[in-house]
Each structure stands twice: as structure tokens, then as C-alpha cells.
Write an enzyme that holds these catalytic residues in place. Sequence first.
Site, mmCIF file in Angstrom:
data_model
loop_
_atom_site.group_PDB
_atom_site.id
_atom_site.type_symbol
_atom_site.label_atom_id
_atom_site.label_comp_id
_atom_site.label_asym_id
_atom_site.label_seq_id
_atom_site.Cartn_x
_atom_site.Cartn_y
_atom_site.Cartn_z
ATOM 1 N N CYS A 223 0.797 -1.350 -0.228
ATOM 2 C CA CYS A 223 -0.159 0.056 -0.149
ATOM 3 C C CYS A 223 0.797 1.019 0.064
ATOM 4 O O CYS A 223 0.581 2.468 -0.993
ATOM 5 C CB CYS A 223 -0.764 0.098 1.328
ATOM 6 N N HIS B 194 -2.445 0.778 7.606
ATOM 7 C CA HIS B 194 -2.212 1.377 5.775
ATOM 8 C C HIS B 194 -1.499 2.209 5.266
ATOM 9 O O HIS B 194 -2.120 3.517 6.622
ATOM 10 C CB HIS B 194 -3.702 1.310 5.918
ATOM 11 N N ASP C 77 -8.384 5.500 -2.472
ATOM 12 C CA ASP C 77 -7.650 4.466 -1.683
ATOM 13 C C ASP C 77 -7.259 3.966 -2.871
ATOM 14 O O ASP C 77 -7.657 3.206 -3.358
ATOM 15 C CB ASP C 77 -8.301 3.761 -0.896
#
Lengths: 326, 643
Positions: free
Chosen positions: B399, B443, B459
Amino acid sequence: MLNALPQKFRTWLFRPKVEHGAIMLTQRRIFIIPTRQGFILVFVLVLMLLGDINYNLSLGYVLTFLLTMMAVMSMLHAFRNLAHLEIRAGRAEPVFCGEAAQFMLHFNNPGKLPRYQLCLVQAGDSFWKNTHTPLQFDAPARLDSEVAFPLRATRRGWLQPGRLILYSEFPLGLFYCWSYLHFDTRCLVYPKPLGDAALPAGSSPDGTGKRNAAGDEDFSGLRKYTAGDALPRIDWKAYARERGLQVKQFSTPLGEELWLDHADAPDRNIEEKLARMTRWVLDAEAQGLRYGLRLPNGELQSNNGIAHRDQCLRRIALFNLGGEIP
Amino acid sequence: MSKSLTYGLLLSILMVIAPHADHLPPWVSGLCAGLLLWRTWLTYTGKPLPKRWLLMLITVAGTAGIVLTFHTLFGREAGVTLLMMLAALKLMELRDTRDAMVLVYLACFIIITNFFYSQSIPTALYLLATMMVIVTTWIHLQAPGIALKPRARIAATLLLQALPLTLILFILFPRVQGPLWGLPQDAYASTGLDDHMSPGSLSRLSLSEAVAFRVSFNGQPPRPDQMYWRGPVLWQFDGRTWSPGRSPFPVAPKFTGLGQPVDYVVTLEPHNKHWLFALDVPDKLSIPSTLTDDFQLLSKAPVNARLRYAARSYLVYHANLQESPRQLERALQLPPGQIDPRARQLAAEWRADSKDDAAIVNTALRYFSQHGFVYTLEAPPLGVNSIDDFLFTTKQGFCEHYASAFVFLMRAANIPARVVTGYLGGEYNDVGNYYIVRQSDAHAWAEVWLAGQGWVRVDPTGAIAPDRVERGLSAALSDKAALPFMERNPPQWLRDLRFNLDAIANQWNQWVLGYDTERQFAFLTRLGMESITWQKMALNMSAGIGLVIALFALYMLRHLYTRRPGKVQAAWLKLCRKLAKSGLPRAAHEGALDYAARVAAARPELARAILDLAARYSALRYGAADDGYARRDFLQRAAAFKI
């Protein structure tokens, strides 16, 4: 700390009382204070608590409280270790000056709880500084334990143990739990017999029947060594053959009487005279003579046997000490 | 000092040092193990202890080693290490009881240092086992004559009796909110998010099973893909690492919540940093905190103890619709120089082709989903032009790679953007009805500022691996080998077990470890105490402890105070009184048998009866067994005794 208490209060609190018979250690008789070790633990615990607060350690609190409470509970255990012991003073066999008198004490532990690490010591002058070495023992459950408390005899006459301290720091050494024992028991101390002294040339009260000193050459047999026998009379050859300490006995024809008279002792000092007379009594008895004792304050008719010997020794030991004449 | 006592002390020290083995420097662990072994060998063979100068040498060398390793002698790590080395060395010069006592106290103290690292339930149980060994040794020290078994029994009794008292103290002892003095920087061990993000930093964190925080929702929990727990916001990019940068003129954040708010309670594990985690965007918080202009929640002091707070958040919102030009400028910052030229060029192309900012955002997300990007924990290393390398060469990343590249592209296309790190999702524990958020849920995502919408969350990971967002890490990764075992798909029973254990651990954390001033007041109020003051607590505490100790005292001393002379003894004493009246009193020191012998001598006609009775009496009184028949027999005979 305790020394700082007003003397009057201390005297009241620890009132010395001479006891006879049995002492039961009830809660009025048992005292308890923290030891140096206990104070150090308090210091450690405070440090730990500060750490717990500062670092917010919950388990740290648990450990600190656990230790604290164990220390507190150990006080109860320390008390229980002494509580309800029943103590009786037994006989103390007479000893010669310079030997250790053995005061027999009976510790009766009627319960099913063994008592550990009991210590017995003579009370010192100061509460904190006691220079005497304690006697340490355990009192098993449901038993009457006999403990011999040794005390060095330094003077002839009656030896009294005075106030004894029974204490214990069991189980964690954080508390000093103690009680005073002051029994009316006493031990007779005979003078220390002179190393070697020939028996006086016997003389009877009427001046007849001079006893021949050579009479003790009639060897009549051996008997077991008892304390106080003259060293030259020990059969060293028998000892070397590992047959134990035996004393040679010499017989004198019956009917001969020996008077152990203080006036016959060549010493100038009365104590030395008594020491010599002690030796005479022992030797005379060892040789199976009939002997009488003459002291300035009276005399004992001639006789022989252990009982007579003891009576003579007792008269010598208590000579001029005041108190009762036995 | 007896051998068995030395072994006891060795075991105590071993037990307190052992839990530290994995975080001590290896050479210190080795040194301590060596010293313990050496001491064991010396005790076993009965050889003399080493000379003082040798010990001094080891001490000086060890201290120097610690200074070299930690660059200090103070602070937690160095202090603990030093303490442990000294304990092991003290064993080598164990000469008298005083040394041993020092060692016992030292052992107790070292136990506490272990709580810096762990305060879990197993640690608490281990604490009890260690205390048992230490106290048994302690008693041995005081009473060398007692065998192991009674010694252990006394130790266990002391410990068990202390436990309820400890509970009372624990509940009622007034809590002071620490710290009392400045804590060293390394006071607490922690894993968790950092305020810097570079390629690989989050994927490393994802391997940790450690719990970051636990959340219980009041009412309906949001969908997992809505659970974005907001943490540090990163503005500044130097080509490789993202950092917070500095807000020049902080202004109060403004937002309008839309839709239903969500209420929940977070129990945050200590992480030694200022930030608190909440769903974006938080509206209310039960503890003092500040909300920065980029919507970070910060506590006043670093979170170095477990922290519990209630919060309310809006999941749909307009944030900072009127952003200050300065902030927008910061959100467009790119690393100086012409690094990552291809990415800049790509962004410029997008800008030219699109009519508005929202279209560019969509183009970028589509780009990620259509160009063969792979979501993986094991991304290949990147060169100087890290964004270019990632976008056009390796195409594999976690991520942080996607968030970083996305924000870079947005900024290059002149759209204000920033990186947000935090946690996504959480694991539902149906045993305790709460969510567990672990470090593996860490994250990173992006936020862009769009005119009329304010800051909008985007995202990019969701474009490549939608499963990550919806179902968690293990669902999204194709190569699960790198994950911790429990993050792969474990069997159901193991999951259940794990949930049960975590539910217990959660209660433990809440009630035992998190028992602070606030909890204490709440708990005592619930128990019915009104207007709580510390005087009142102290009073209650003393009363409670006094009561329990009194109960223990009653129980422990019951034999002493309820004991009356038994029937046997009473019969014997009566008999003695009879004889005393007839002129033969028993002397205080005389035992039964001696007395009987004397009576027998003085009164031959009584000899047989009295000797028999005395023998029976002493057998009953001091003998081992006491069977009913012998007792009855004695009582009858004693009653029948006539003078």
C-alpha cells in the site's frame, strides 16, 4: 528505638519476674518488632512502588502489594511460631568452676505445628547489642524437647542463668519475635579443684591414728573416670589400649579416718584453700577412704560414698557465701 | 552456605533473568548464562569461589561493555541490563546470609523490570511461580534446617494468604497518575506506525501480529471497507521518504458531518507517540486531545500506557472546504530536481486530456487497475527514481508504494494531495463483541483536495486489490507465505481459540492493566462508594486488610486459643492433685514417669497402679498414635485410682 523508651515504661513493659514451674507463652509475653532486614525490605518496597507509579506498571503494583502482604503475614507466622509453647526449667547438675553448666529446659509443643529456628540467649545489657552467642534449636510438633542451655561457670556458689531471651526470626527474618524467660532455677558450682595436691597426712579429731600417706599404694582396682578425678590416677595404659578412661583405685584399710581440715591446707588465700580441699575430697572419695570435712563454719562427720562426697563439695562451694547453710 | 541453598538462589536468579534473554544484548545473555553455569559447577564440585580481583575485572569489563553497547548507563535498557549482570555477579561472591538476602531482594526487583516488556496473563502466572521459588529460598535462608517440602508449604501458605490482601490493596490503593519524573525516551517498548513512510516500512509492520488497538461499537458497526483509522498525515516528499513536514500557520480544522455518526470506544495499546486513532473524521473524544488542521488526533502526552477513550465520528463529511492557500501549496510540493521525469510526464498528459480534477483521479485509479500492478508484501527494491521504477518497471508493491505513487502523480498534475497512514479494517471477535486492529492492518492511502468537496479520501490500493479493502490483508495477497501464520486462513477451532484468548486478554487489559485513577473511581462507584476521596479509600483499605488479617489470625491461632487440656491430661492432673493432698506433690520439673517412680518408692502399696497409669499417660500424651480404646482404658483406670 526501644532503648529510647523511658526506662520506667520499659521496666513495666518487660517487667522482670522470676518464675517457677512452667511458663506458657501467651500473647502478653510475646513481643515483636521488625528487624534491620525488615526495614531494608520497606525501603525496597518504597522504591518498587515509586517505579510502579512512574511507569504505570499494573503488575508491578501486584508484585509490590504481594510482597508487602507477605511481609505482614510473616509477622503473624512469627508470632505463631512462639505462641503457646510451654516451657519448664529442669535440673542443672552441679559443675566445677570453669566448666559449662547445663541448664535443662523443656519446651513442650502440644500443637501439631512444628516450631522452627528458636534461639535462646542470655539477656544482655543493651537491647540491640547482645554479645552472647545464641543456642538454636527446633521444637517438633507434639513433643517435649529437652534443651541444654550451656552457661560457663566462673565463680563457686550458685549460678543463676538470669533472664533468658527466647527469640525467633522465622519465617522470613523480617520480624524479631521474642519473650523473656526468667526461671528460679540455679546450678551449684564447686570450686575448681587444684591440679594435684597430696592428701593431708590424716589426723583424727582426737589426735590419734596418724594416717600413713603411703597407704594409697595398695592398688585395689579400676573404676570409670568421673569429672574431677586426679589426672595422675588415670590409667593411661588402659586408655592407650582404648578401654576408655579408667581411674586406679587404692584402698586403705577400713576404719582409718581422714580429716580434711581447712587448717591443713597450706594456702593463705581462702579460695585456694577451698580449691585444694575440693581436690582432697575428690581424691579421698576416689581412694575409697572414709573422710570428714572441717571448715571454719562447721564440720561433716566422716563417711564415704557419692552422696557424702557431694555434700562435702556443696559445703565447700557455698562456704562463706551467705544464704542458707545446707 | 549449604549447596541446596545455593541451588535455590541460582534457580531464583535464573527465573528472573530468563524472560529478559531475548531482548538483552546477546553478549550479556551469554555472560549471565556463563556465570550461572560456572557457579553451578563450583557448587557441584565444592570448589572455592573466584578471587575478588577476578570478579572486579569481570564487573568493570561488563560495565564498559554496556556503556559501549548503549552509549549510557542510565535509561531503561542499559539500567536493566546492568542490574541483571550485577545479580549474576553477586552469585559469584555469595559468602554469608547477608549476601544471600541482597540477592533475594535483587531478584524481586528484577521481576519488576520484566513488566516493561510484558504484562500479559502468562507473565502474571510466571510471576507467581517465580515468587514461589524465591520465597522458598528465602525461608531456607532463615531456617537452614527445614526440608524442602515443609519449606515449600510455608512459602505457599504465605503466598496464598497474601493474595486476597493483595487484591484489596490493588483495588483500593489510591492510584497516582504517573509519571512522577521524566521518563527516559526508551521507557516503553513499542511497535507501531512511524511518522515517516518509505518503501517497505508498512510491509514490514504488516508482519507483526501485535494488537494496535481494540474497538467496540455502540450500535451498528460500519462496513470493514469504511473503517479507515486515521493516523499520521504526511505532506513532505524527498523522492523516497514521506514525512509530516510542518504546518506554517495552523488553523482550526472545519468540517461538516453528513449522515449518521458512529459511536465507539477505543482501547489503544501504548505506542509511545502522540497520535490517537479514530475513524475519519472524529467529532467528539472523551479525553483531552487536539485535532490538527489536517485532522490528526493528538494526545497531550505520548501514549505510554494503555489508553481508553470514547469517540464519535462521521464517515461521510466535507472537510476543509475552504483550505488556506498555504496548505494547498504544501499539498503540491514535489521533490526538487528533475527526479522521476516519466511520472511527471504521465501526469502532464493526464492533465492535458482531462477536463477536471476528479477525472484525473479516476484516470489514475484506472491506470493502476489496468497496467498489471501486483499487490505484494515482497516488493523488489527501487532505485533513485523510486516512483518511476515502481510505475514503469517493477509494478509490484504494497500500500505504501501505491499511496506514494498516487500522491506524487496527483501533485504532478497540480491536484493538492497528501498521504495518510493508519489502519484499515479490523478483525471481529464475536466472543467479546469487539474489533481487534493489529499492526498487520497498517495501511496507507491518499487524500486529494477537490474544489467544492474539500479533502476526499482516495485509496489506490482498492484499485489494485479490492479484497484488501473489503476483506483484509490475507484475502488480497496471493503469496501468503510471508504472512504470520494466523493471518493465513487458520482452521475454525484455532480462530475460536484465538478469539477466546483475546477476549480474556482484553478483559485483563481493561481491568487489571488499565486500572487507573479513572477506572478505580468508576469501579468503586459501582461498588456503592459515594463521594470518593483518597482518605476514604485509605480508610476502607485499612479496614478491609485489618479484617482479612484478623480472619487469618483467628484461623491460624485457633488451635492455640480453643485448646483446653484434653480429658487425658485433666484426668492425670486430677490424679496428681490427689497425690499432692496425701503429701506427695509433683515437682515442676518432674515428668510423669519420674514422679510415678518417686511415688512408688514412697508408697509401695500404690506402686503398681501409679507406675501403670504413668506409663499409659505418657504413651497417650507423647506417643505417636492415640487410639480411642487406650484412651478410654486410661480414663477408667485413672478414675478408679484410690489412695
